[in-house]
Design a protein around this motif. Sequence first.
Motif: not given
Length: 91
Positions: A29-31, A73-78, A80-83, A87-91
């Motif tokens: 979780n650190q994009p 790796l770009a897909q992984d970054v994408r 992580k950003i969506l996660e 996470d922000d929306a759930a909080a």
Amino acid sequence: MPFSALLCMMVNPGGAPRPFALTTPPSENQPVQEFEQLKQLVHEAEEDLRKAEGGNKAAGTRARKAMQDIKNLAQDVRKKILELRSDDAAA
């Protein structure tokens, strides 16, 4: 315009290559850290891209592999950003 020049422009809008340093390994979780790794991969692929433009077939193979690694790796970054967003929306 050569492909390697386009890659430099993607990494550095001024178009001039510059060294990139990874300070810490990417973690969950650190994009931003993974993005730094992505920039490093692009920078490292530049030499093989230049050689491939000159007709070096082995360098072309290495460049294609590097491009696949960059894509993954770009897909992984994408992701992580969506996660982070979810996470922000759930909080």
